[in-house]
Design a protein around this motif. Structure first.
Motif, PDB file in Angstrom:
ATOM      1  N   ASP A 263      20.744  40.971  56.690  1.00 50.15           N
ATOM      2  CA  ASP A 263      19.534  40.624  58.525  1.00 50.15           C
ATOM      3  C   ASP A 263      18.480  41.593  57.603  1.00 50.15           C
ATOM      4  OD1 ASP A 263      17.519  40.152  59.865  1.00 50.15           O
ATOM      5  OD2 ASP A 263      18.757  41.323  61.476  1.00 50.15           O
TER       6      ASP A 263
ATOM      7  N   SER B  11       7.848  37.090  64.620  1.00 44.44           N
ATOM      8  CA  SER B  11       8.906  37.123  64.625  1.00 44.44           C
ATOM      9  C   SER B  11       9.791  36.319  66.062  1.00 44.44           C
ATOM     10  CB  SER B  11       9.705  38.277  64.310  1.00 44.44           C
ATOM     11  OG  SER B  11       8.721  39.569  65.599  1.00 44.44           O
ATOM     12  N   ASP B  76      14.845  37.449  62.248  1.00 48.11           N
ATOM     13  CA  ASP B  76      13.770  36.437  61.714  1.00 48.11           C
ATOM     14  C   ASP B  76      12.179  36.049  61.249  1.00 48.11           C
ATOM     15  OD1 ASP B  76      15.955  34.603  61.765  1.00 48.11           O
ATOM     16  OD2 ASP B  76      15.857  34.245  63.671  1.00 48.11           O
TER      17      ASP B  76
END
Lengths: 590, 142
Positions: A263, B11, B76
Motif C-alpha cells: 500500500d 484520499s 487510496d
C-alpha cells in the motif's frame, strides 16, 4: 620517521646533551610523540609533540626523570593504559625485540586511537613513539561502512544483509536448542521479504536517473517508516529491496505487514516536481518452514516474488511448495528452449491474408511453431515470453526472417510474407537492419514482398531510434504494419508518428463476445482512420461468416482467420494459393 | 525564494464509514505544521475521505506530501492536480467539513468553513467538494 637509522639522535637527553639540538629540533617537528629511555627507564630525550599528544603539562614534562613520571602526568593515558605501555617496554627490554601496541581511549565518536611503537636502539636505549591514528581509524571505519551500506539510501547492502541474516538465523537455531531443554519450544520464526518495484525502469527511462535515484531514497524512507525497529532493511541492488523480519509475527501478521508495504510503497510520489507512480511486488519466505539457510530462504522468497509479479504485480505472495515445482518446470523449459534452435525444432506455419475485393491471397503471415520431441507442439504464448526473458528472441527472430524470406521467394511475385518482430529486436537496431537486409539478399527476395509487423511496445522505449530504423526499412522497400492495433495506450499517436502501410485490427474487436455495437464502432473508426491516412486495414481472427459480414460492412480491406485457412506448413502454401485461384472458398459479397 | 508549487489530492480515511476520532488530531497537527512550514491550502473532509490543496515552496510541498503519503491513517491517495503556480490561491489555511450529512459532523467545536481563499481558488474548492461528496455517497452505498 625511522628511528633505527638515527641512533645517535637519541644518545643524550635534551637536558644533558645540548650538542644534538639540531636533531632534537628536527624531532620536535615530527608528528609523532617520541621519548627515549635507558634500560632503567630513565628519560634521555623527549620531543615536544609527546606532551601534546599525551596531554602532559609542559612543567610535568620538564620535571619528569623517569618514564613513569611522564605517564603519570598524562591526561590521555589511564592507569591501565600506562601499565600496558610499561609492559610493552619491559618486554622489549627483556628480549631486544620491537613492540607495537594499539591504545584506545574513550568510546564511539569520542574515541582516540594511538599506536605505540617500542623500538630498541643502539647502546641500550629504547625509543617509544606514540602516533595518533584516530583519523586513520575514522577513515577506515567509513570505508568499511560504505563497503557494507548502499550509498544512495543508507540502507544495508546485499553483503551486510547476508551477514546479518545468517547471524539471525543461527541465533534462532541456538535459541530453539536451549529453549527445548527447560521450557516450551520457541515458535518465533523469521521471514525474508523481497521487494521489487514495479515500473521503476520506466521512471528511469522517462524522467532520468537523477529522479530515479531520488525516488529510491524516498522508497527507502517509506520502508523505514513501516518496518519495526528490529527489522533489517537492505537495498540488494537496482530496484530490489529486502527486509529480514527478525522476530516475525505469525502468517496473518506478516500478511498485514506485507500488505501495508504494498500500500504505502505504491502511493504516489512527488520527485523534483514530478508526480511518479510505482508499485511494489513482494515475495515472502519464512524460517524455518521455507528454509533454514539464508540461501534457501532468499531463493524461495525470490520464487514467491516471481509469483507475485506474474499475478499482476502490486501484491505479495508467500512461498509455497508448488512454486518450487513451477520453477523446476520453467528451468526445464528454458534448457529445452536453448537447444531448440540448434536442434532445428522450430518451424514456420503460414496463414493467408485475403484481399476482400479481389478475393485473392495477397500474403501470408509467418507464425512460429516449436515442435519438441517429447513436449509436442509448444504454444508460442508459453515459449515466446521465455525466449524474450533469456535473450533467445533475437537469434530466433533472425531465423524466422531468414526462413520466411527463403520460403516466400518460391511464391508468386504478388504474394508477400509478413514477419513479426519482437520489441526486444528493436533494442539493437543495426543488428535488426542487418538481419533484414541479409535475409532479403540471401533469398533474393525484393523488399516489397516482406512486411514487418511491429507492436506498439517496440515504439515505447526508444521512439526516435525505432522510427529511424523503420525509415531505413522503408528505404529497402520493406512494408511496415502496426500489429494488435487498439489494445495499447498510445496507438493513435503512434499512427501519426510513422506512415505505416497497414493496420492490423486486434482480434479482440473481431470476436463476437461483448458489446457488438461498440466493437463495430471501433472497427469502423479504425478503418476510417486507415483510409484517411492511406493505410490499409486487416482484421485477424476471423472465424465465422457472421464476423466476416460485420467486418466487411465496417469497411475492412483484408482479412485473416480460420474461416479462410488455418496456418499451414510451407508444403501446403501452393495448394492454398491454388484453392483461392479456383475460388473454391466462397467469400460472401458485401 | 523557491518557486511556488501546488498539489491537490484526495484520499480515504483508513476507517471509512463512521466518525473518526483521529480527525481532530490530524487537523490540529496539520494546521500547526503547515503554518510553520509556509504551507497554505485547504482541507475538505467527510466521514470517509479527505481532499486537500497544498501550496507553498516546492521543496516543502514535496516534503509535506511525502509525510502525508507515509501516514497510514488514510489510503487510496489520488493526485488530481500537481505543478508550479504563479501565486497562491489559498493565502491562508482553512478547512471544511463537506460530508453528505452535516448532522454527523465529527469536528464539532473545530473551526470550519472555507474562508481563507482567493477568488481563483473557487474552482479548486468546487473540485474538492465534488470529489468529496461523490466519494461519500459511494461509500454509503457500499
Amino acid at each position: 620517521m625511522d628511528l633505527t637509522t638515527e641512533p645517535m639522535a637519541m644518545t643524550g637527553s635534551a637536558r644533558r646533551a645540548p650538542g644534538s639540538a639540531h636533531l632534537l629540533a628536527l624531532l620536535d617537528r615530527a608528528r609523532a610523540g617520541i621519548v627515549t629511555v635507558d634500560r632503567a627507564q630513565a628519560i634521555l630525550a623527549v620531543n615536544r609533540p609527546l606532551g601534546e599528544l599525551l596531554r602532559i603539562p609542559a612543567a610535568a614534562v620538564a620535571d619528569a626523570v623517569w618514564l613513569a613520571d611522564l605517564l603519570d602526568g598524562s591526561a590521555m593515558l589511564t592507569e591501565a593504559l600506562a601499565h600496558e605501555v610499561d609492559a610493552a617496554l619491559r618486554g622489549s627490554i627483556a628480549d631486544g625485540q620491537p613492540r607495537t601496541i594499539a591504545i584506545v581511549r574513550g568510546h564511539g565518536n569520542e574515541a582516540r586511537f594511538l599506536a605505540l611503537h617500542v623500538t630498541p636502539l643502539a647502546d641500550a636505549t629504547w625509543a617509544l613513539t606514540f602516533e595518533d591514528t584516530t583519523e586513520r581509524h575514522a577513515a577506515e571505519a567509513t570505508a568499511v561502512n560504505s563497503a557494507l551500506h548502499d550509498p544512495l539510501t543508507g540502507l544495508l547492502n546485499r553483503r551486510l544483509f547476508q551477514v546479518q541474516a545468517v547471524a539471525a538465523l543461527e541465533a534462532r537455531q541456538a535459541r530453539i536448542v536451549t529453549v527445548h531443554v527447560d521450557g516450551p519450544p520457541d515458535h518465533g520464526s523469521q521471514a525474508v521479504l523481497l521487494i521489487d518495484l514495479d515500473r521503476f525502469k520506466s521512471v528511469n527511462d522517462t524522467l532520468g536517473h537523477a529522479v530515479g535515484d531520488s525516488l529510491l531514497g524516498l522508497v527507502s524512507k517509506r520502508l523505514r517508516g513501516i518496518a519495526r525497529a528490529d527489522d533489517v532493511i537492505a537495498r540488494l541492488g537496482g530496484d530490489e529491496f529486502a527486509i529480514l523480519a527478525a522476530a516475525a509475527p505469525d502468517r496473518a501478521g506478516l500478511a498485514s505487514f506485507a500488505g501495508r508495504l504494498v500500500d504505502v510503497i505504491g502511493r504516489p510520489y512527488l520527485v523534483d516536481g514530478h508526480l511518479v507512480n510505482i508499485g511494489a511486488s513482494i515475495g515472502l519466505a519464512l524460517a524455518p518452514q521455507d528454509g533454514d539457510t539464508y540461501d534457501k530462504l532468499l531463493r524461495n522468497a525470490d520464487l514467491a516474488l516471481y509469483d507475485a509479479k506474474a499475478s499482476g504485480r502490486s501484491t505479495f505472495r508467500f512461498f509455497h511448495a508448488e512454486m518450487d515445482d513451477r520453477a523446476a518446470a520453467r528451468r526445464s523449459l528454458e534448457i529445452d528452449l536453448r537447444k531448440a534452435l540448434a536442434l532445428q525444432e522450430f518451424e514456420l506455419a503460414y496463414q493467408p491474408q485475403i484481399d476482400l475485393d479481389t478475393k485473392a491471397v495477397v500474403g501470408f503471415e509467418a507464425l512460429l511453431r516449436w515442435r519438441h520431441p517429447t513436449r509436442g507442439v509448444v504454444s508460442p504464448a508459453e515459449f515466446i515470453p521465455m525466449a524474450e526473458e533469456i535473450g533467445l528472441i533475437v537469434p530466433l527472430g533472425e531465423w524466422v526472417l531468414r526462413e520466411a524470406c527463403r520460403e516466400a521467394a518460391r511464391w508468386p511475385d504478388s504474394v508477400m510474407v509478413a514477419v513479426n518482430i519482437s520489441p526486444l529486436q528493436f533494442e539493437d537496431l543495426p543488428r535488426l537492419l542487418d538481419a533484414v537486409a541479409r535475409s532479403l539478399r540471401h533469398a533474393d527476395l525484393p523488399g516489397r514482398r516482406l512486411e514487418i509487423e511491429i507492436t506498439e511496445g517496440a515504439l515505447l522505449c526508444n521512439e526516435q531510434g525505432v522510427l529511424a530504423a523503420l525509415n531505413r526499412l522503408r528505404a529497402m522497400d520493406v512494408r511496415v504494419a502496426m500489429d494488435d492495433f487498439g489494445t495499447g495506450y498510445s496507438s493513435l499517436s503512434q499512427l501519426r508518428s510513422f506512415p505505416f502501410d497497414k493496420i492490423k485490427i486486434d482480434r479482440s474487436f473481431v470476436t463476437d463476445t461483448g458489446d457488438l455495437a461498440s466493437q463495430n464502432a471501433f472497427i469502423r473508426a479504425i478503418n476510417a482512420l486507415g483510409a484517411s491516412l492511406g493505410m490499409s486495414t486487416i482484421a485477424e481472427g476471423v472465424e465465422t461468416e457472421e464476423q466476416l459480414a460485420r467486418i466487411r460492412a465496417e469497411g475492412c480491406t483484408s482479412v485473416q482467420g480460420f474461416l479462410f485457412s488455418r496456418p499451414v506448413g510451407p508444403e501446403q502454401v501452393d495448394s492454398v494459393l491454388a484453392g483461392f485461384t479456383q475460388s473454391r472458398l466462397s467469400i460472401p459479397s458485401a | 525564494m523557491q518557486p511556488l508549487f501546488r498539489v491537490l489530492y484526495c484520499s480515504r480515511t483508513a476507517t471509512a464509514g463512521g466518525p473518526d476520532t483521529h480527525i481532530a488530531d490530524i487537523l490540529s497537527v496539520a494546521r500547526r505544521r503547515n503554518a510553520a512550514d509556509g504551507i497554505t491550502g485547504g482541507l475538505m473532509f467527510s466521514r470517509g475521505c479527505f481532499a486537500q490543496v497544498l501550496e507553498g515552496p516546492i521543496e516543502v510541498v514535496m516534503e509535506t506530501f511525502e509525510r502525508i503519503q507515509q501516514d497510514e491513517r488514510h489510503s487510496d491517495v489520488t493526485v488530481l492536480q500537481v505543478g508550479p503556480i504563479a501565486a497562491r490561491d489559498f493565502p491562508a489555511w482553512s478547512m471544511a467539513y463537506a460530508g453528505a450529512n452535516d448532522a454527523d459532523d465529527p469536528t464539532e467545536g473545530l473551526e470550519t468553513g472555507f474562508t481563507g481563499h482567493a477568488s481563483g481558488g473557487q474552482e479548486l474548492l468546487d473540485l474538492l467538494r465534488a470529489v468529496i461528496v461523490r466519494e461519500d455517497d459511494r461509500l454509503q452505498l457500499t
